[in-house]
Design a protein around this motif. Structure first.
Motif, PDB file in Angstrom:
ATOM      1  N   ASP A   1     -55.261  -7.458 -23.324  1.00 56.45           N
ATOM      2  CA  ASP A   1     -56.157  -8.609 -23.470  1.00 56.45           C
ATOM      3  C   ASP A   1     -56.875  -8.798 -22.142  1.00 56.45           C
ATOM      4  O   ASP A   1     -56.297  -9.315 -21.190  1.00 56.45           O
TER       5      ASP A   1
ATOM      6  N   THR B   1     -57.980  -6.374 -27.440  1.00 58.37           N
ATOM      7  CA  THR B   1     -58.413  -7.554 -28.187  1.00 58.37           C
ATOM      8  C   THR B   1     -59.799  -7.966 -27.692  1.00 58.37           C
ATOM      9  O   THR B   1     -60.090  -7.893 -26.500  1.00 58.37           O
TER      10      THR B   1
ATOM     11  N   GLU C   1     -59.582 -11.285 -31.440  1.00 57.81           N
ATOM     12  CA  GLU C   1     -58.631 -12.179 -30.776  1.00 57.81           C
ATOM     13  C   GLU C   1     -58.035 -13.238 -31.712  1.00 57.81           C
ATOM     14  O   GLU C   1     -56.829 -13.499 -31.637  1.00 57.81           O
TER      15      GLU C   1
ATOM     16  N   ALA D   1     -51.064  -9.527 -30.766  1.00 57.71           N
ATOM     17  CA  ALA D   1     -51.501  -8.146 -30.978  1.00 57.71           C
ATOM     18  C   ALA D   1     -50.315  -7.187 -30.959  1.00 57.71           C
ATOM     19  O   ALA D   1     -50.266  -6.221 -31.729  1.00 57.71           O
TER      20      ALA D   1
END
Length: 452
Positions: free
Chosen positions: A16, A125, A157, A357
């Motif tokens: 991320d 993401t 996301e 995720a």
């Protein structure tokens, strides 16, 4: 989110990359391990870079060097990914995508050190506002490939956040969840329908100038105004030097961040910008008043999204509050009063995306589809591609190469960002490729010829 790695499963690095902070986790089978920053041991890394003349320092290493040469330091560069205009760091220019490469490369190197083996597959993401044809999606994939990953998937996301572990009972398939994501650099909201293996984004909206960093700027501006008298000598001394001016600005901004973070738990904060400056006092109520116009925009963004989708508030199961900025008590007050939705939270809101995720990876399925063939001597291969279409990333076999039943022949990326393998439905030998990599293909298209 920690434990012993499953050595039998190919590892995946979930990343991320945020505007102000980044995080990553290694997923191997059912085991997930967050990648801590070596300097601090924290699960989040500052999305900061510093060019020291020979190499790019990332995270806390960059933060610690920024005062030595403020003009060689940068952060928040993800906001400029669409234009991708280069900025000067010391004597050299870097594009935002190059700075993201530095972040991803550093995360990968530390993840491989922690895992003890190479990691070739990544899941990045991305905001839901990165539509399938958005150049920012292409640049995020390019950054991960430049960092050495062979296969790169993109995961929205809000979908990732909806997979994150939450306090209380989990969401059920069919629930409508409004994801309220107040990050460091942006605000994103999305209406998500919960599924068993995949969550569907029904609609989304974003404010690119409304994040925790912008609230820090409001506090810093107030500190500068309230402390004008005792800041004047510092400002005057710094005005003759660009680096000194930048250092003073950094100090005030960091002080504002510290005050904001303390006000997440304390009703009143009293702190010192410098050892020789008077104390500065701020209350939660004052911060709420200061941030109210900006937070009001986030509430309006949510209600306008629901109105555009034709969904009534009472049909929404809950608001899922994520992002580091959502720690402010004013956010909960705003959502409960302004939207009237029950709130659901994760333990660490700034880690909701990466944790979600990581939970998605092992439940997302094999993502393979078998070829359809005909009884002719040289047969065309076509596939029932999920969703009807995808982009061919690469062929995994070459003409003349024999293969077995179930062997992946090609790899495609769906519009949503997921990567699927196109597999053989029976043994054969690849005869000829009909479609080159980089081509958009549809379900039923003849992609190659093969001999049984």
């Amino acid at each position: 989110m920690s434990g012993t790695f499953d050595g039998t499963a190919p590892p995946v690095l979930v990343i991320d990359v945020g505007t102000t902070s980044s995080s990553a986790a290694v997923v191997a089978g059912d085991t997930t391990v967050l990648v801590p920053e070596p300097v601090t041991g924290a699960a989040t890394w500052p999305s900061s870079v510093f060019w020291d003349g020979q190499q790019m320092l990332v995270g806390t290493l960059a933060e610690r060097r920024k005062r030595s040469d403020p003009e060689a330091f940068d952060s928040g560069f993800k906001r400029g990914l669409a234009a991708d205009t280069s900025v000067l760091l010391g004597p050299r220019r870097f594009r935002p995508v190059e700075q993201i490469v530095a972040i991803v490369s550093t995360l990968r190197a530390e993840a491989e050190r922690l895992h003890g083996a190479p990691i070739h597959r990544a899941v990045l993401t991305v905001p839901a506002s990165y539509e399938p044809d958005d150049v920012r999606r292409t640049r995020m994939v390019a950054a991960a490939e430049a960092a050495g990953f062979q296969t790169v998937e993109l995961l929205p996301e809000p979908v990732a956040a909806a997979f994150a572990p939450i306090a209380g009972a989990p969401f059920q398939p069919g629930d409508l969840v409004l994801v309220y994501d107040l990050g460091g650099g942006t605000f994103d909201t999305a209406l998500v329908r919960i599924g068993e293996h995949w969550h569907e984004v029904l609609g989304h909206a974003a404010l690119d100038d409304c994040g925790g960093h912008d609230i820090d700027a409001l506090i810093a501006s107030r500190v500068s105004t309230d402390g004008q008298q005792w800041l004047a000598p510092l400002t005057s001394a710094a005005s003759s030097s660009t680096p000194a001016t930048l250092r003073l600005g950094m100090a005030v901004t960091e002080f504002a961040q510290r005050v904001k973070h303390q006000l997440s738990d304390a009703a009143v904060v009293e702190d010192f910008l410098m050892p020789n400056t008077p104390s500065y006092r701020m209350s939660q109520e004052e911060l709420s008043t200061l941030a109210a116009p900006m937070l009001g925009r986030t509430a309006t963004c949510c209600t306008e999204l629901l109105a555009r989708l034709g969904v009534a508030v009472h049909d929404v199961t809950a608001a899922l509050v994520v992002g580091g900025g959502s720690r402010m008590p004013a956010v909960a007050d705003l959502l409960q009063r302004g939207l009237g939705l029950p709130l659901r939270r994760v333990v660490d809101p700034e880690l909701a995306t990466v944790r979600g995720a990581a939970r998605w990876v092992p439940v997302s399925g094999p993502r393979r589809v078998s070829a359809r063939t005909s009884p002719e001597p040289s047969v065309p291969l076509s596939w029932s591609i999920p969703g009807g279409g995808a982009r061919l990333l690469r062929w995994l076999v070459t003409p003349g190469q024999a293969y077995l039943d179930g062997v992946p022949l090609a790899r495609v990326r769906l519009p949503g960002g997921a990567v699927w393998d196109l597999t053989a439905s029976s043994p054969g030998t690849l005869d000829r490729l009909l479609v080159p990599p980089g081509t958009d293909v549809s379900a039923g298209d003849w992609l190659a010829l093969a001999r049984p």
